[in-house]
Design a protein around this motif. Sequence first.
Motif, PDB file in Angstrom:
ATOM      1  N   ALA A 281      12.194  -3.770  34.145  1.00 27.93           N
ATOM      2  CA  ALA A 281      12.941  -2.765  33.389  1.00 27.93           C
ATOM      3  C   ALA A 281      13.743  -3.384  32.243  1.00 27.93           C
ATOM      4  CB  ALA A 281      13.854  -1.988  34.327  1.00 27.93           C
TER       5      ALA A 281
ATOM      6  N   LEU B 278      12.084  -3.915  28.715  1.00 29.89           N
ATOM      7  CA  LEU B 278      11.704  -2.808  27.840  1.00 29.89           C
ATOM      8  C   LEU B 278      12.417  -3.012  26.501  1.00 29.89           C
ATOM      9  CD1 LEU B 278      10.509   0.133  27.433  1.00 29.89           C
ATOM     10  CD2 LEU B 278      12.770   0.933  28.105  1.00 29.89           C
TER      11      LEU B 278
ATOM     12  N   ARG C 225       7.029  -0.795  34.820  1.00 29.19           N
ATOM     13  CA  ARG C 225       8.243  -0.424  34.092  1.00 29.19           C
ATOM     14  C   ARG C 225       9.484  -0.727  34.913  1.00 29.19           C
ATOM     15  NH1 ARG C 225      10.140   5.068  30.907  1.00 29.19           N
ATOM     16  NH2 ARG C 225      12.185   4.183  30.465  1.00 29.19           N
ATOM     17  N   ASN C 226       9.424  -0.412  36.194  1.00 31.51           N
ATOM     18  CA  ASN C 226      10.590  -0.633  37.051  1.00 31.51           C
ATOM     19  C   ASN C 226      10.816  -2.118  37.324  1.00 31.51           C
ATOM     20  OD1 ASN C 226      12.676  -0.429  38.921  1.00 31.51           O
ATOM     21  ND2 ASN C 226      11.281  -0.002  40.599  1.00 31.51           N
ATOM     22  N   SER C 227       9.736  -2.845  37.608  1.00 29.01           N
ATOM     23  CA  SER C 227       9.909  -4.256  37.988  1.00 29.01           C
ATOM     24  C   SER C 227      10.448  -5.096  36.836  1.00 29.01           C
ATOM     25  CB  SER C 227       8.576  -4.834  38.458  1.00 29.01           C
ATOM     26  OG  SER C 227       8.093  -4.099  39.544  1.00 29.01           O
TER      27      SER C 227
END
Lengths: 502, 364
Positions: free
Chosen positions: B287, B290, B283-285
Amino acid sequence: MPIDFLYPNYEVVRDQSRCITCRVCERQCANNVHHLDKELNTMFSDESKCVNCHRCVSLCPTRALKIVKTDHTFKENANWTGEAIADVYRQAGTGGVLLASMGNPKPYPIYWDKMLINASQVTNPSIDPLREPMETKTFLGQKPSKIERDENGKLITKYKTPQLELSVPIMFSAMSYGSISYNAHESLARAASELKTFYNTGEGGLHKDFYRYGKNTIVQVASGRFGVHKGFLESCAAIEIKIGQGAKPGIGGHLPGTKIVGDISKTRMIPVGTDAISPAPHHDIYSIEDLRQLVFSLKEATEYKKPVIVKIAAVHNVAAIASGIARSGADIIAIDGYRGGTGAAPTRIRDNVGIPIELALASVDKRLRDEGIRGNVSVVIGGSIRNSADIVKAIALGADAVYIGTSALLALGCHLCRSCQSGKCNWGIATQRPELVRRLNPEIGYKRLVNLVTAWEHEIKEMMGGMGINSIEALRGNRLMLRGIGLNEKELSILGIKHAGE
Amino acid sequence: MRLEGFEHIPSGCAISGIFSKAGNRFNGEDIIKSIAVMHDRSNGLGGGFAAYGIYPQYKDFYAFHIFYDSVTAKEETENYINSMYEVVSMEKIPTRKVKAITDEPIIWRYFVKPMAVIEAEKQLDEDEFVVRSVMYVNSEIDGAYIFSSGKNMGVFKAVGFPEDVGVYYKLEDYEAYCWTAHGRYPTNTPGWWGGAHPFAMLDNSVVHNGEISSYDANRRYIEMFGYKCSLLTDTEAITYIIDYLVRKQGLTHEEAAQVIAAPFWETIDSKEPEEREKLTYLRNSFASLLVTGPFSILLGFTGGLMALNDRLKLRSMVIGEKQDKVYIASEEDSIRIIEPNLERVYSPKGGEAVIVRLNEGVEV
C-alpha cells in the motif's frame, strides 16, 4: 467542617421572568439540583450538586437556564490555584484518592494544533473529490515481507491472518458495557456496522444481543479477563489485548459493584454486586515474551482467523515497547495518548502520567521504520482525536487509522462534564440507571455517529484532494505534507516535520 | 541554495523514448531530435538520455558512469572500486565542447565485475553487491556520484537543455536498441549534474514527468529496505520502488505497475474473483508504494521499456508504432518529427502500463 466547605465551581442562573415552573429541569436532573418551592411557586437550584452537564439547559423550553463559571475566588495565586487548594481540602477531609473521568483537561501543548497541512499549487494539481474518486479504504493487519507463488507461478493471495477492512480509517475505541450503557453500546455497534468500520467492546464482555454485529466488533481481553469465553472470541472480527489506557497508564480498572447489575453481571460473568477489579498488569504478562504467548494463545484459540491488536498507553519509552510488540506476532498496535478518556481514573494519574499521542505516534512510526518492521503491524492511535484535521495529521505522521472515543460520546450527547464515575449520567451514556439509559435513543444515537464519521470523511477527502492525494495510503507517513508552527527544534525533530516556511 | 539531497525538489518535464522490438540498434540522433521538439517543456536545468545495448563488447560487465567534483574524489572512488571489483576497462567519457554546457565535472566510466572472493564473503548476489557499492559511493564519498551502473547500458546527463546534452556526449557515436530522453523543468534546483534524469540503478533507468504527492510516504517506506533517497527527487524514489518490487520481491513489471498505479478499489471490485483477489493483495500488501499525483514515466530495463501514467492521467503521454519501432513521448509532435508515417497512435489510459519487449529470440 467549615474548612472543607468549597464554593461550587459553577452557578445555575435562572431567568425567573422566563421560567414557567414546568419542572422539566427538576425531572431531568439525576443530581437533584432543581426543586420547586410550592409556596412561592418558584424553581430554585442547589448549584453545589451541579456537574455542569447542560441537561437542564438543553431541555428548558423557555431558555430560562444557563450555567456560568463562578466568580467566587480564593486570593489570586498563580501557584496555589483554587483547584490546588480545593484538592488539598478534599483529601485532608477524606483521606481518599481523588477520582476524575474523561481525558486529561490540563493546558498541556496540543500538537495537533501546532501542525499545518499542505495543499497543491501549480506544480501539481489538486483533485476535486466531487469529480474524481477519492479513496479512504484502509486494511489493518500484518503485510507479507515476501510474496509467494504457487508451482504455476501464480501469486498466493491469502494472508496468514485476515486483514481488517475499514471503509474510513476511523474506529470507535474501547468502552465497556458497564462503563457505558446498553443503549450507548447499541448505538456504537449499529453505527460501526453501517459505516463498515469497527467498534470495541472494552473489557466487559459482549451482550448477547450484540453478537449479530460481530463482523464489525473488536472484542477486548484485558487484565481482568471479564466476559472472555470461546463464543466471545469467535463472535468478532478482531481481538484486542488491552495492556494500558491513555487516561491511566500503569494502573488497572475498577467498576464498582453498584454498576454490576442484571445483564452486566451476566456479560462480565461475575456475581451481581461484586466489584469488577482489573489488575494493573496482566498476571500472565510480566514481559514481552509473555505477551507473545498470549497473542498466540488467542490466535490458536481462534484458528488464526482473527487479527490480534495490542493496545498500550503512550508512555516515555513507547517506541521501544511498540518495537517489541511488532515482533510479538501481533497484527495491529493501538496506542492511546494521555488525553484519552475514561469512565473513572485517579485524577493525579490522569493528569500527570503518559505523553501526548502526537509525539508517541511520531516516534513509534519512525522506530518501526528504522528497524524495517513497519509492515509487520498496523498502527492505530487514539487519545483525543477531535476532528477530521486531527485525523489527516495523524495519518500523515504515520498512523493507519484512529480510534475515537470522546468524540463518539459527544456525538451521543455527552457534554464532557467529567462526572462519569458518579454513574448518574443525565445523558444516558455513562450510567446503568434504567430511567437515565432510556434517554439515549439508539435509533437517534447511531445516526448521529454515522453523521459525524460521514462528515469527517468528507472533510478528509477535501483535504486529501487539496494535497493532490487521491488515496489514503499515499498520505500515510507522508510527513512532508505537514509543517510545524511555533514548535522548537526538538519538537520538530521528534515529529519528523519541518517548520512552516521551510 | 542547498544542493539536491537537502530539499525535496518538484519538477515538470518532457520525456521521450524509442524502442526497436527487433533489437535493431540505431544512434542517438533521432532521440535528440525528438526531445528537442519539446524544448519549452524544459528550462535548461537538466537533460539526459539512457541507452540500451551500447556496450556489447562489455555486456557481462557493470558499466559505472561517474561524476567527480575533484581529483581527490576520483582517487578515493577508484581505490574503493579497485578493492572490490575487477576493472576490465576505464576511460574518460568522450565529450565535445558545447557553449551552453558549463561547469562540467570530471566524467569517467568503468567496466567492472565484483571480485568473486569479496562477493562470497558478503553473502550477496552480484546485483545486490553492486547496489550497495553504488549507495556507498554516492552517500559516503564526497564529490563522487555514480549515475549509471547497469550492464550493456548507460546514462548520459548534464545540466542544460537535452538537445545540447546529446551533442555534448556525442550520442551519435552510440548505437542502442532502446533510447529514452528527458528534459527537465525543475522549480527549485541549484543545477547539479547528478540531479538531471534519467535516474538509474543497475539496468533500470527512469525518466519521469510529474510531481508525486505521495513522495514522503513512498520514500519513508522504501528506505526500510536499505535504499537511501539521497537526492530527494521523485524519480529516484520511483526507481528504487521498481527495483524493490521487481528485483527484490520478484514481481513482474505488470504486477509492479499494479502496485505503483494500483486500480481504484471500485475498479478492483468489478473484476472477476481471481483477478480481484490478486489486485487487492498487491495493492494492500504494498500500500505504501502506491504513487499518487501526476506522473508519466518511462522505465528502461534490459530487453524492455515500460510506460506508465498515474491513475488519473494527469500527465500527457502518447504512443506511436511503426513496424518494429515503438515511440513514446509526452507530446505527439516529438514522435512525428522522427516518424511522420505512424501505423498506430494512441494514448494509454491512466494507470495502464504499456510494456514493450524485444521480440522472442532476439539477443542483444
